[in-house]
Design an enzyme around this catalytic site. Structure first.
Site, PDB file in Angstrom:
ATOM      1  N   GLY A  11      12.746 -22.215 -20.910  1.00  0.00           N
ATOM      2  CA  GLY A  11      13.074 -22.351 -19.490  1.00  0.00           C
ATOM      3  C   GLY A  11      11.894 -22.975 -18.764  1.00  0.00           C
ATOM      4  N   ARG A  72      15.660 -25.437 -25.390  1.00  0.00           N
ATOM      5  CA  ARG A  72      15.501 -24.329 -26.345  1.00  0.00           C
ATOM      6  C   ARG A  72      16.076 -24.835 -27.666  1.00  0.00           C
ATOM      7  NH1 ARG A  72      14.647 -19.989 -22.577  1.00  0.00           N
ATOM      8  NH2 ARG A  72      15.907 -20.242 -20.706  1.00  0.00           N
ATOM      9  N   ASP A 103       7.727 -16.876 -24.448  1.00  0.00           N
ATOM     10  CA  ASP A 103       7.727 -16.127 -25.702  1.00  0.00           C
ATOM     11  C   ASP A 103       8.326 -16.905 -26.891  1.00  0.00           C
ATOM     12  OD1 ASP A 103       7.501 -13.385 -26.917  1.00  0.00           O
ATOM     13  OD2 ASP A 103       9.645 -13.794 -27.218  1.00  0.00           O
ATOM     14  N   THR A 125       6.291 -19.718 -18.093  1.00  0.00           N
ATOM     15  CA  THR A 125       7.551 -19.006 -17.818  1.00  0.00           C
ATOM     16  C   THR A 125       7.424 -18.313 -16.473  1.00  0.00           C
ATOM     17  OG1 THR A 125       8.949 -17.118 -18.411  1.00  0.00           O
ATOM     18  CG2 THR A 125       6.706 -17.072 -19.257  1.00  0.00           C
ATOM     19  N   ASP A 127       8.760 -15.605 -15.840  1.00  0.00           N
ATOM     20  CA  ASP A 127       9.032 -14.172 -16.041  1.00  0.00           C
ATOM     21  C   ASP A 127       7.805 -13.260 -15.995  1.00  0.00           C
ATOM     22  OD1 ASP A 127      11.668 -14.906 -16.347  1.00  0.00           O
ATOM     23  OD2 ASP A 127      11.591 -14.932 -18.537  1.00  0.00           O
ATOM     24  N   ASP A 129       6.042 -12.359 -18.483  1.00  0.00           N
ATOM     25  CA  ASP A 129       6.276 -11.385 -19.556  1.00  0.00           C
ATOM     26  C   ASP A 129       5.454 -11.673 -20.818  1.00  0.00           C
ATOM     27  OD1 ASP A 129       7.570 -13.701 -20.302  1.00  0.00           O
ATOM     28  OD2 ASP A 129       9.419 -12.715 -20.939  1.00  0.00           O
ATOM     29  N   ARG A 171      14.333 -11.919 -17.371  1.00  0.00           N
ATOM     30  CA  ARG A 171      14.711 -11.426 -18.722  1.00  0.00           C
ATOM     31  C   ARG A 171      14.495  -9.923 -18.810  1.00  0.00           C
ATOM     32  NH1 ARG A 171      12.894 -13.926 -24.008  1.00  0.00           N
ATOM     33  NH2 ARG A 171      10.870 -13.661 -23.052  1.00  0.00           N
TER      34      ARG A 171
HETATM   35  O1  F6P Z   1      12.795 -17.168 -19.152  1.00  0.00           O
HETATM   36  C1  F6P Z   1      13.057 -17.801 -17.937  1.00  0.00           C
HETATM   37  C2  F6P Z   1      14.458 -17.508 -17.470  1.00  0.00           C
HETATM   38  O2  F6P Z   1      14.635 -18.133 -16.210  1.00  0.00           O
HETATM   39  C3  F6P Z   1      14.828 -16.036 -17.400  1.00  0.00           C
HETATM   40  O3  F6P Z   1      14.324 -15.406 -16.246  1.00  0.00           O
HETATM   41  C4  F6P Z   1      16.324 -16.113 -17.452  1.00  0.00           C
HETATM   42  O4  F6P Z   1      16.872 -14.936 -18.004  1.00  0.00           O
HETATM   43  C5  F6P Z   1      16.579 -17.284 -18.372  1.00  0.00           C
HETATM   44  O5  F6P Z   1      15.396 -18.062 -18.368  1.00  0.00           O
HETATM   45  C6  F6P Z   1      17.734 -18.156 -17.958  1.00  0.00           C
HETATM   46  O6  F6P Z   1      17.916 -19.117 -18.945  1.00  0.00           O
HETATM   47  P1  F6P Z   1      18.807 -20.428 -18.785  1.00  0.00           P
HETATM   48  O7  F6P Z   1      18.045 -21.386 -17.928  1.00  0.00           O
HETATM   49  O8  F6P Z   1      18.964 -20.908 -20.178  1.00  0.00           O
HETATM   50  O9  F6P Z   1      20.075 -20.006 -18.112  1.00  0.00           O
END
Ligand code: F6P
Length: 318
Positions: A11, A72, A103, A125, A127, A129, A171
């Site tokens: 992300g 990803r 991560d 990120t 997050d 995290d 997350r």
């Molecule tokens: O890890 C970053 C994040 O924005 C999280 O907070 C969220 O759960 C996820 O990515 C959303 O992913 P996507 O952009 O694939 O919907």
């Protein structure tokens, strides 16, 4: 001339562009040849490289997103995918790779180290995290986005005497919800790291309205539940008019904050110093305002959790 490639993966987060710029500009200054890999590990496997000069990274410092784009990749989790990527690096005689991501991207970075590629991680990120760093890239900007959104919601909730339940990203980490909760003075937060008592939260909201409050704001971290369910639970228990709002990907956009720009500039600059010093296979971060680094093993075996003192601050200020 030694070569360094940089990629962004997973992300995206505000400040990735600034990190790329810092790695590239410092690398060029130290006499390295610099490359960008498009779309993270996907581009690595597809041999999608571009050479980066100083001009290629101008005008990006203050832009959200990542101009290298991100993805990803399931394929890069396999040995076959990793060997494909490593073969492309070897063919191009790339000596070092800088991976900017969270991560999952660090797992990819660690795989590269196992295949003999000297690799560096920058914590990209929203997050917050990643263990062993106080901040991740984009977290501060996201916090500002969420704080602004809560301010906007407060205006309309107050006019209509409603309860606003706002779902924040993160997350499995409650940091965005916790810190936005503190910065916005909300009435309750639900985060995955603690036991959340919805009956108690509903009672307190009701008591607040009974005392004359015009609105109430609750933030729920996506790892602890979703806005709609929490809004329904509060409505059932209090009878108050309640509205859920999912902030979603708005949280990942916007111009990076000054903090994120400086933080990423410092880390991008430090990566090149580490390369010059001969330190490799490490991920960088910031602890107590110093740029630090740890091996990927250290990061994966450390525990990520919210700062208990911050949670206490929230509890005592509600
Ligand atoms: O890890 C970053 C994040 O924005 C999280 O907070 C969220 O759960 C996820 O990515 C959303 O992913 P996507 O952009 O694939 O919907």
């Amino acid at each position: 001339m030694k070569k360094i490639a940089v990629l962004t993966s997973g992300g995206d987060s505000q400040g990735m562009n600034s990190a790329i710029r810092a790695v590239v500009r410092t690398g060029l200054r130290h006499g390295f040849e610099m490359y960008g890999i498009k779309r993270g590990f996907k581009g690595l496997m597809a041999d999608d490289f571009i050479e980066l000069g100083s001009r290629e990274v101008s005008d990006i410092l203050y832009r959200g997103g990542t101009f290298l784009q991100s993805a990803r990749s399931e394929a890069f989790k396999t040995e076959e995918g990793q060997l494909k990527g490593v073969a492309n690096l070897k063919k191009r005689e790339i000596d070092y790779v800088v991976v900017i991501g969270g991560d999952g991207s660090y797992r990819g970075a660690q795989a590269l180290t196992r295949h003999g590629i000297q690799t560096y991680g920058l914590p990209g990120t929203i997050d917050n995290d990643i263990p062993l760093t106080d901040y991740t890239i984009g977290f501060d900007t996201t916090l500002n986005v969420v704080t602004d959104a809560i301010g906007n919601l407060r205006d309309t909730m107050s006019s209509h005497e409603r309860v606003s339940v706002i779902e924040a990203m993160g997350r499995n980490c409650g940091d965005i919800a916790l810190q936005a909760g503190i910065s916005s003075g909300v009435d309750a937060i639900l985060i995955p790291e603690v036991n959340n008592d919805i009956d108690k939260i509903a009672d307190e909201i009701k008591a607040g309205f009974d005392r004359g409050k015009s609105h109430s704001i609750v933030v729920v971290a996506e790892g602890a539940g979703n806005a709609e369910d929490v809004a329904n639970a509060i409505k059932e228990r209090t009878g108050l008019d309640t509205r859920p709002t999912v902030l979603g990907h708005i949280q990942r956009g916007g111009t990076p904050s000054a903090f994120d720009r400086v933080f990423t500039s410092r880390m991008g600059h430090r990566v090149i110093e580490l390369i010059e010093e001969g330190t490799y296979n490490v991920a960088l971060g910031m602890q107590e305002n110093r740029i630090t680094y740890h091996t990927f093993d250290e990061i994966f075996s450390a525990e990520n959790s919210i700062d208990d003192r911050l949670y206490k601050v929230f509890e005592d200020l509600v």
